[in-house]
Design an enzyme around this catalytic site. Sequence first.
Site, PDB file in Angstrom:
ATOM      1  N   ASP A 173      46.176  35.975  53.662  1.00  0.00           N
ATOM      2  CA  ASP A 173      45.677  36.670  54.854  1.00  0.00           C
ATOM      3  C   ASP A 173      46.593  37.810  55.316  1.00  0.00           C
ATOM      4  OD1 ASP A 173      47.831  35.462  56.135  1.00  0.00           O
ATOM      5  OD2 ASP A 173      46.619  33.939  57.127  1.00  0.00           O
ATOM      6  N   TYR A 268      56.246  41.076  54.093  1.00  0.00           N
ATOM      7  CA  TYR A 268      57.170  40.166  53.411  1.00  0.00           C
ATOM      8  C   TYR A 268      58.244  40.894  52.607  1.00  0.00           C
ATOM      9  CZ  TYR A 268      54.746  35.936  54.801  1.00  0.00           C
ATOM     10  OH  TYR A 268      54.229  34.907  55.544  1.00  0.00           O
TER      11      TYR A 268
HETATM   12  P1  NAD Z   1      49.923  21.744  57.506  1.00  0.00           P
HETATM   13  O1  NAD Z   1      51.065  20.935  57.018  1.00  0.00           O
HETATM   14  O2  NAD Z   1      49.527  21.690  58.925  1.00  0.00           O
HETATM   15  O3  NAD Z   1      48.619  21.345  56.664  1.00  0.00           O
HETATM   16  C1  NAD Z   1      48.629  21.100  55.304  1.00  0.00           C
HETATM   17  C2  NAD Z   1      47.918  19.785  55.004  1.00  0.00           C
HETATM   18  O4  NAD Z   1      47.934  19.622  53.570  1.00  0.00           O
HETATM   19  C3  NAD Z   1      48.615  18.543  55.585  1.00  0.00           C
HETATM   20  O5  NAD Z   1      47.705  17.825  56.393  1.00  0.00           O
HETATM   21  C4  NAD Z   1      49.038  17.749  54.350  1.00  0.00           C
HETATM   22  O6  NAD Z   1      48.968  16.360  54.514  1.00  0.00           O
HETATM   23  C5  NAD Z   1      48.032  18.234  53.320  1.00  0.00           C
HETATM   24  N1  NAD Z   1      48.422  17.986  51.934  1.00  0.00           N
HETATM   25  C6  NAD Z   1      49.647  18.033  51.379  1.00  0.00           C
HETATM   26  N2  NAD Z   1      49.577  17.731  50.073  1.00  0.00           N
HETATM   27  C7  NAD Z   1      48.272  17.486  49.785  1.00  0.00           C
HETATM   28  C8  NAD Z   1      47.574  17.127  48.606  1.00  0.00           C
HETATM   29  N3  NAD Z   1      48.207  16.957  47.450  1.00  0.00           N
HETATM   30  N4  NAD Z   1      46.238  16.938  48.699  1.00  0.00           N
HETATM   31  C9  NAD Z   1      45.585  17.095  49.870  1.00  0.00           C
HETATM   32  N5  NAD Z   1      46.192  17.449  51.014  1.00  0.00           N
HETATM   33  C10 NAD Z   1      47.524  17.649  50.976  1.00  0.00           C
HETATM   34  O7  NAD Z   1      50.229  23.251  57.058  1.00  0.00           O
HETATM   35  P2  NAD Z   1      49.671  24.630  57.626  1.00  0.00           P
HETATM   36  O8  NAD Z   1      50.762  25.363  58.288  1.00  0.00           O
HETATM   37  O9  NAD Z   1      48.431  24.401  58.377  1.00  0.00           O
HETATM   38  O10 NAD Z   1      49.353  25.402  56.286  1.00  0.00           O
HETATM   39  C11 NAD Z   1      48.436  24.942  55.321  1.00  0.00           C
HETATM   40  C12 NAD Z   1      48.586  25.716  54.044  1.00  0.00           C
HETATM   41  O11 NAD Z   1      48.039  27.014  54.159  1.00  0.00           O
HETATM   42  C13 NAD Z   1      50.036  25.931  53.593  1.00  0.00           C
HETATM   43  O12 NAD Z   1      50.103  25.855  52.178  1.00  0.00           O
HETATM   44  C14 NAD Z   1      50.322  27.345  54.041  1.00  0.00           C
HETATM   45  O13 NAD Z   1      51.394  27.897  53.345  1.00  0.00           O
HETATM   46  C15 NAD Z   1      49.001  27.964  53.717  1.00  0.00           C
HETATM   47  N6  NAD Z   1      48.704  29.253  54.316  1.00  0.00           N
HETATM   48  C16 NAD Z   1      48.475  30.256  53.464  1.00  0.00           C
HETATM   49  C17 NAD Z   1      48.151  31.491  53.925  1.00  0.00           C
HETATM   50  C18 NAD Z   1      47.967  32.583  52.928  1.00  0.00           C
HETATM   51  O14 NAD Z   1      48.036  33.726  53.295  1.00  0.00           O
HETATM   52  N7  NAD Z   1      47.748  32.280  51.655  1.00  0.00           N
HETATM   53  C19 NAD Z   1      48.043  31.718  55.286  1.00  0.00           C
HETATM   54  C20 NAD Z   1      48.294  30.665  56.166  1.00  0.00           C
HETATM   55  C21 NAD Z   1      48.598  29.422  55.658  1.00  0.00           C
HETATM   56  C1  G6P Z   2      51.057  34.671  56.832  1.00  0.00           C
HETATM   57  C2  G6P Z   2      51.072  34.562  55.352  1.00  0.00           C
HETATM   58  C3  G6P Z   2      50.904  33.155  54.924  1.00  0.00           C
HETATM   59  C4  G6P Z   2      51.920  32.264  55.580  1.00  0.00           C
HETATM   60  C5  G6P Z   2      51.836  32.408  57.069  1.00  0.00           C
HETATM   61  C6  G6P Z   2      52.956  31.645  57.729  1.00  0.00           C
HETATM   62  O1  G6P Z   2      49.785  34.442  57.327  1.00  0.00           O
HETATM   63  O2  G6P Z   2      50.103  35.346  54.730  1.00  0.00           O
HETATM   64  O3  G6P Z   2      50.980  33.098  53.529  1.00  0.00           O
HETATM   65  O4  G6P Z   2      51.703  30.914  55.233  1.00  0.00           O
HETATM   66  O5  G6P Z   2      51.959  33.744  57.425  1.00  0.00           O
HETATM   67  O6  G6P Z   2      52.758  31.621  59.074  1.00  0.00           O
HETATM   68  P1  G6P Z   2      53.531  30.611  60.013  1.00  0.00           P
HETATM   69  O7  G6P Z   2      52.963  30.894  61.333  1.00  0.00           O
HETATM   70  O8  G6P Z   2      53.208  29.212  59.493  1.00  0.00           O
HETATM   71  O9  G6P Z   2      54.966  30.928  59.860  1.00  0.00           O
HETATM   72 MN    MN Z   3      50.002  34.778  52.513  1.00  0.00          MN
END
Ligand code: NAD
Ligand code: G6P
Ligand code: MN
Length: 454
Positions: A173, A268
């Site tokens: 995102d 980043y």
């Molecule tokens: P969070 O810890 O609140 O949620 C993640 C969930 O994944 C937890 O409930 C955990 O129990 C679960 N989980 C862990 N291992 C698992 C597995 N093997 N199978 C099923 N569920 C599993 O974390 P968050 O801050 O809400 O972030 C969620 C994910 O989204 C993270 O990987 C974060 O880095 C990612 N994220 C990515 C972007 C992006 O730009 N790509 C943006 C925002 C968040």
């Molecule tokens: C951005 C990035 C994600 C990352 C997030 C972390 O949205 O694109 O890849 O996981 O920031 O945000 P946070 O609020 O968890 O530090």
């Molecule tokens: Mn990202």
Amino acid sequence: MLKPPFILAIAGGGSTYTPGIVKSLMVRLNDFPLAEIRLYDIDSARQETIAPVVEKVIRDHSQTIKFTTTGDPEVAFSGAHVVFAQMRVGQYKMREQDEKIPLRHGVVGQETCGPGGLAYGLRTILPMVELIDMVERYADSKAWIVNYSNPAAIVAEGVRRLRPTARVLNICDMPVAAMRNMGAILGVDRHKLEVDYFGLNHFGWFTRVLVDGEDQLPALRRHIAKFGLLTEDAAQTDPQHSDPSWVKTWRNIKPIMDNFPDYLPNPYLQYYLMPNEIVEHQNPDYTRANEVMDGREKKLFAAAEEYKRTGILPDAFHVGVHGAFIVDVACSLAFDLRQRHLVIVENKGAIANLPYDAMVEVPAYITAAGPEPVRMGAVPLFHQTLLMQQLASEQLLVEATLEGSYEKALQAFTLNRTVPTMQHAKAILDDMIEANRDYWPALQKAWVNGEAAS
Ligand code: NAD
Ligand code: G6P
Ligand code: MN
């Protein structure tokens, strides 16, 4: 093509982002009709805490959508048409380690960049492959997995190596969040921007920002020279990236562009281009993981508790580009809309002077058969070299995971631009091995019996 109404499963159902994503789905039900939403998580207690909030968001918009929560992959994925993945392997407890261990050695401590991102990658590649296998076993044969799970660059490379034909689209995102800020600065809706961009995930540059056919990068350059990638009053239109640490990050676009004004960097890049300044301003005892646990997570859990007690759901989660973007991508995949989005794809010549098989982030037309990357041409030597070094670090990390090679892991850490010396790399890696003993058991065994012992 997939036939609506869809069954959608969310892997990582207990994520802090789940309510916001589901809200984004609810406001788009006309575009993306749903029959059922299933939450799947390995931490059922966490998922059950959040589930009532999610159910309330659904019921505010629909009485007919079925809602299921489960830890059983067969229940989660049977017949599913679309899967959203957002797993944080090791949860915030391990994010904290990823951030604090490098800082103890004077190196950037970050969730997805530097040694923290590499360690997170080592934890996530195999669970992601397991997820793909479960989805392939139970879901509709045309189902797509749209993956947010980080570190997306390493996850994408691991999936390319291990499951090259899987129907997985990795997304981030950050570019769309940057475009939201660009739109706010230019006074236009972000959907009106058509951008060119090249790089790897969390490591790339915008080269053109068209609005009605005219490049607005020169106007943005003048603005950024004064305010960074924020509006003059620094008012954020999207709450997801508006904590003070994010405001600082948006401002850091300015020093980067003061030196290299040609292209607009992904935020980043601050970790790679100005690591000493980042480390100086990081508190080694209280990192972003702590901020998130004390902020986003606490607020959501408190709201869930209050809702249980009073039946009234306080305003406790973000609805913004993060949810909107994954729904846009899912619509384009499901209905063959061929919309242009920035996503992570196999290069196949899109960036002419990067390897053909690198997983890159570029614009692509999203079709029912997957993304069709747009050609960005050859990139300048400076950017190409930075990209090649980062790519090598990430690829060696994936090879380390697959081969159980300590030496390749050490090479991956050493090659990362955030890590000054081989000695730093080794000290951090060895601390990471200790901290990840519950997550890297097979590797630890190989490392102890093999190269690590020699
Ligand atoms: P969070 O810890 O609140 O949620 C993640 C969930 O994944 C937890 O409930 C955990 O129990 C679960 N989980 C862990 N291992 C698992 C597995 N093997 N199978 C099923 N569920 C599993 O974390 P968050 O801050 O809400 O972030 C969620 C994910 O989204 C993270 O990987 C974060 O880095 C990612 N994220 C990515 C972007 C992006 O730009 N790509 C943006 C925002 C968040
Ligand atoms: C951005 C990035 C994600 C990352 C997030 C972390 O949205 O694109 O890849 O996981 O920031 O945000 P946070 O609020 O968890 O530090
Ligand atoms: Mn990202």
